[in-house]
Design an enzyme around this catalytic site. Structure first.
Site, mmCIF file in Angstrom:
data_model
loop_
_atom_site.group_PDB
_atom_site.id
_atom_site.type_symbol
_atom_site.label_atom_id
_atom_site.label_comp_id
_atom_site.label_asym_id
_atom_site.label_seq_id
_atom_site.Cartn_x
_atom_site.Cartn_y
_atom_site.Cartn_z
ATOM 1 N N LEU A 1 0.670 -1.029 0.134
ATOM 2 C CA LEU A 1 -0.155 0.016 0.037
ATOM 3 C C LEU A 1 1.248 1.081 0.105
ATOM 4 O O LEU A 1 1.588 1.627 0.245
ATOM 5 C CB LEU A 1 -1.298 -0.225 1.201
ATOM 6 C CG LEU A 1 -1.508 -1.039 1.533
ATOM 7 C CD1 LEU A 1 -3.028 -1.103 2.089
ATOM 8 C CD2 LEU A 1 -2.737 -1.405 0.909
ATOM 9 N N GLY B 1 1.410 -5.411 0.947
ATOM 10 C CA GLY B 1 0.291 -5.413 0.169
ATOM 11 C C GLY B 1 0.659 -6.188 -1.565
ATOM 12 O O GLY B 1 -0.244 -7.102 -1.900
ATOM 13 N N ASN C 1 4.979 -7.861 6.659
ATOM 14 C CA ASN C 1 5.051 -7.851 7.092
ATOM 15 C C ASN C 1 5.318 -6.360 7.955
ATOM 16 O O ASN C 1 5.799 -5.555 8.278
ATOM 17 C CB ASN C 1 6.608 -6.495 6.258
ATOM 18 C CG ASN C 1 6.063 -5.623 5.380
ATOM 19 O OD1 ASN C 1 5.429 -6.039 4.591
ATOM 20 N ND2 ASN C 1 7.785 -4.364 5.343
ATOM 21 N N GLU C 2 3.453 -6.700 8.123
ATOM 22 C CA GLU C 2 2.848 -5.218 8.892
ATOM 23 C C GLU C 2 3.527 -5.030 10.614
ATOM 24 O O GLU C 2 3.823 -3.639 10.284
ATOM 25 C CB GLU C 2 1.466 -5.439 8.535
ATOM 26 C CG GLU C 2 0.578 -5.220 7.246
ATOM 27 C CD GLU C 2 0.921 -6.166 6.358
ATOM 28 O OE1 GLU C 2 1.953 -7.364 6.664
ATOM 29 O OE2 GLU C 2 0.493 -5.913 5.468
HETATM 30 N N1 CO8 Z 1 4.497 3.411 0.373
HETATM 31 C C1 CO8 Z 1 5.227 5.108 -0.536
HETATM 32 N N2 CO8 Z 1 6.094 5.664 -1.150
HETATM 33 C C2 CO8 Z 1 7.183 4.313 -0.634
HETATM 34 C C3 CO8 Z 1 6.452 3.075 -0.648
HETATM 35 C C4 CO8 Z 1 5.497 2.819 -0.424
HETATM 36 N N3 CO8 Z 1 4.653 1.386 0.683
HETATM 37 N N4 CO8 Z 1 7.644 2.189 -0.668
HETATM 38 C C5 CO8 Z 1 9.009 2.549 -1.159
HETATM 39 N N5 CO8 Z 1 8.126 3.931 -1.212
HETATM 40 C C6 CO8 Z 1 9.235 5.596 -2.357
HETATM 41 C C7 CO8 Z 1 10.427 5.607 -1.134
HETATM 42 O O1 CO8 Z 1 9.965 6.127 -0.358
HETATM 43 C C8 CO8 Z 1 10.895 6.192 -1.995
HETATM 44 O O2 CO8 Z 1 10.637 7.823 -1.852
HETATM 45 P P1 CO8 Z 1 11.846 8.851 -2.554
HETATM 46 O O3 CO8 Z 1 12.151 7.984 -3.871
HETATM 47 O O4 CO8 Z 1 11.169 10.111 -2.633
HETATM 48 O O5 CO8 Z 1 12.612 8.913 -1.643
HETATM 49 C C9 CO8 Z 1 10.305 5.344 -2.706
HETATM 50 O O6 CO8 Z 1 9.551 4.896 -3.553
HETATM 51 C C10 CO8 Z 1 11.651 4.010 -4.079
HETATM 52 O O7 CO8 Z 1 12.071 3.383 -2.878
HETATM 53 P P2 CO8 Z 1 13.460 2.449 -2.497
HETATM 54 O O8 CO8 Z 1 14.478 3.616 -2.526
HETATM 55 O O9 CO8 Z 1 13.027 1.829 -1.076
HETATM 56 O O10 CO8 Z 1 13.331 1.229 -3.551
HETATM 57 P P3 CO8 Z 1 14.328 0.279 -3.330
HETATM 58 O O11 CO8 Z 1 14.074 -0.899 -4.585
HETATM 59 O O12 CO8 Z 1 15.413 0.613 -3.067
HETATM 60 O O13 CO8 Z 1 13.306 -0.828 -2.304
HETATM 61 C C11 CO8 Z 1 11.881 -1.825 -1.274
HETATM 62 C C12 CO8 Z 1 12.015 -1.446 -2.595
HETATM 63 C C13 CO8 Z 1 12.093 -2.854 -1.426
HETATM 64 C C14 CO8 Z 1 10.174 -1.739 -1.785
HETATM 65 C C15 CO8 Z 1 11.539 -0.746 -0.306
HETATM 66 O O14 CO8 Z 1 10.879 0.673 -0.853
HETATM 67 C C16 CO8 Z 1 9.912 -0.843 0.617
HETATM 68 O O15 CO8 Z 1 10.625 -1.821 0.620
HETATM 69 N N6 CO8 Z 1 9.182 -0.644 0.545
HETATM 70 C C17 CO8 Z 1 8.328 0.029 2.061
HETATM 71 C C18 CO8 Z 1 7.517 -1.427 1.844
HETATM 72 C C19 CO8 Z 1 6.784 -1.725 3.006
HETATM 73 O O16 CO8 Z 1 6.602 -1.724 4.067
HETATM 74 N N7 CO8 Z 1 5.419 -1.598 2.680
HETATM 75 C C20 CO8 Z 1 4.464 -1.358 3.523
HETATM 76 C C21 CO8 Z 1 2.931 -0.769 2.826
HETATM 77 S S1 CO8 Z 1 1.791 -0.766 4.442
HETATM 78 C C22 CO8 Z 1 0.779 -2.457 3.513
HETATM 79 O O17 CO8 Z 1 0.890 -3.036 2.387
HETATM 80 C C23 CO8 Z 1 -0.311 -3.163 4.210
HETATM 81 C C24 CO8 Z 1 -1.034 -2.533 5.123
HETATM 82 C C25 CO8 Z 1 -1.918 -2.800 5.764
HETATM 83 C C26 CO8 Z 1 -2.735 -1.846 7.001
HETATM 84 C C27 CO8 Z 1 -3.664 -2.442 7.973
HETATM 85 C C28 CO8 Z 1 -4.458 -1.158 9.288
HETATM 86 C C29 CO8 Z 1 -5.365 -1.318 10.091
#
Ligand code: CO8
Length: 298
Positions: A105, A150, A173-174
C-alpha cells in the site's frame, strides 16, 4: 520462445475507463477499440492479451515501486471487472519494474489521511481483493521483484505464484511497521500456507527470501528471470485450460467462499477498524518514522 517474438503475438491495450473497450470476437480472441484522449503517461497498469492463448498479462507500472494508491487500485478493479465480463482464459499479474513487484500500500495514502480519500482508498482495496481473490478466471502472480505487505496480498490472492530468485523477498511485514494485517490479509495467507506458518509469519512480520518462501509453500515455483516467470505462469494457465471451466471455477470459489463471505459481511466494520487504527497518533508517528527510514536509505 523469445519474449520479443512472443510480444509480436500480443494484442496490447492500455487500460482506459471504458470496460466496453475490451470485446471478445466470435473466434474467442480479444479486440480493442481505438483509444482516444488517454495519454500514456497516465497509465498505471498495462494489459496485454495473447491472441493465441487468450491469456492476459496485467503489468503494474506505477514506478518506481508500484505502491498501491487509490488510482492504481481503481484501474485494477476496472481491469478485473473487464476480465470477468469477458470470461478471461487466465491472467498473469506482474510488474514493469525490474526489482519490485509491488511495495504494498502507498504509505502516503495512510499518512496524515483525508477522511474522504482514505475511505475511498480502503474500500477500493477491499473491492480489488474481492475481485481478484474471488475471480472466476485462473490467476498467477509472476513476482519479478520484492513483494512486501500489500504486494504480497496481491500475489497471495492469485492461485499460483512464480517468483524470480534469489535476491527478492516476499511476506506480510505489517507488524514490522507497528500495524496488524487485517483479517482478510490473514485469510489470504492461511489459504496458501499452514495456520502455524501463518501465525509465525504474521506475528514476526517476516519477509521471506524466494528459497524460504518456496520451502513453506508461500510461492509455488522459482524462476531465473521475468521471462522464465511468465513462461512458467503460462504453463500453469495452459494446464488449467484443460480442466472443465465450470468445475474449476466452482472448486476455486468453494475453497475461497468463507473469506469472501466474511469480507462482504464485514466491509463496514473492517473500514471502521482501519480508520480508527490509521488515525491513531502512535500509528501516524510510526508511519512518519517509516517514511523517513525509506528516504534515509539513499
Ligand atoms: N509507499 C509509499 N512510498 C514508498 C513505498 C510505499 N509502500 N515503498 C517505497 N516508497 C518510496 C520510497 O520512499 C522512495 O521514495 P523517494 O524516491 O521519494 O525517496 C521510493 O518509493 C523508492 O523506494 P526505495 O528507494 O526504498 O526503493 P528500493 O528499490 O530500494 O526498495 C522496496 C524497494 C524493497 C519495496 C522498499 O521500497 C520497501 O521496503 N518499501 C516499503 C515496503 C513496505 O513496508 N510496505 C508496507 C506498506 S503497508 C501495506 O501494504 C499493508 C498495510 C495494511 C494496513 C492495515 C491497517 C489496519
Amino acid at each position: 520462445m523469445s519474449l520479443g517474438r512472443q510480444c509480436s503475438w500480443l494484442l496490447r491495450w492500455s487500460w482506459q475507463p471504458y470496460m466496453s473497450a475490451v470485446t471478445r470476437s466470435c473466434v474467442g480472441h480479444y479486440a480493442t477499440r481505438p483509444q482516444r484522449g488517454f495519454s500514456s503517461s497516465e497509465k498505471l497498469v498495462d494489459v496485454a492479451v495473447n491472441e493465441e492463448t487468450g491469456i492476459s498479462t496485467v503489468t503494474l507500472q506505477r514506478l518506481p515501486v508500484n505502491s498501491l494508491n487509490l488510482e492504481l487500485l481503481q484501474e485494477l478493479c476496472t481491469i478485473f471487472d473487464a476480465l470477468e465480463k469477458d470470461r478471461s482464459r487466465g491472467m498473469i499479474l506482474t510488474s514493469a519494474s525490474s526489482t519490485v513487484f509491488s511495495a504494498g500500500l502507498d504509505i502516503l495514502e495512510m499518512y496524515k489521511p483525508k477522511p474522504d480519500r482514505v475511505t475511498a482508498f480502503w474500500t477500493t482495496l477491499q473491492d480489488t481483493w474481492l475481485k481478484l481473490f474471488g475471480s472466476s478466471y485462473p490467476t498467477v502472480a509472476a513476482i519479478n521483484g520484492h513483494s512486501p505487505a500489500g504486494g504480497c496480498l496481491l500475489a497471495l490472492s492469485c492461485e499460483y505464484r512464480v517468483m524470480v530468485g534469489p535476491k527478492y523477498t516476499i511476506g506480510l511485514n505489517e507488524t514490522q511497521l507497528g500495524i496488524v494485517a487485517p483479517k482478510w490479509f490473514q485469510y489470504s495467507m492461511r489459504n496458501v500456507i499452514s495456520s502455524r506458518q501463518t501465525e509465525l509469519a504474521l506475528s514476526t512480520g517476516q519477509l521471506f527470501t524466494t528459497d524460504e518462501a518456496l520451502k513453506i509453500g508461500l510461492i509455488d515455483e522459482i524462476a531465473t528471470d521475468k521471462a522464465d516467470a511468465i513462461a512458467k505462469a503460462e504453463k500453469f494457465l495452459l494446464r488449467m485450460s484443460k480442466i472443465s471451466t465450470t468445475a474449476r471455477k466452482l472448486a476455486k470459489l468453494s475453497c475461497r467462499q468463507e473469506p469472501l463471505e466474511w469480507l462482504v459481511a464485514n466491509r463496514q466494520k473492517d473500514l471502521q477498524e482501519f480508520m480508527g487504527f490509521v488515525t491513531l497518533p502512535a500509528v501516524q508517528k510510526g508511519l512518519d518514522l517509516y517514511l523517513e527510514s525509506l528516504k534515509k536509505k539513499k
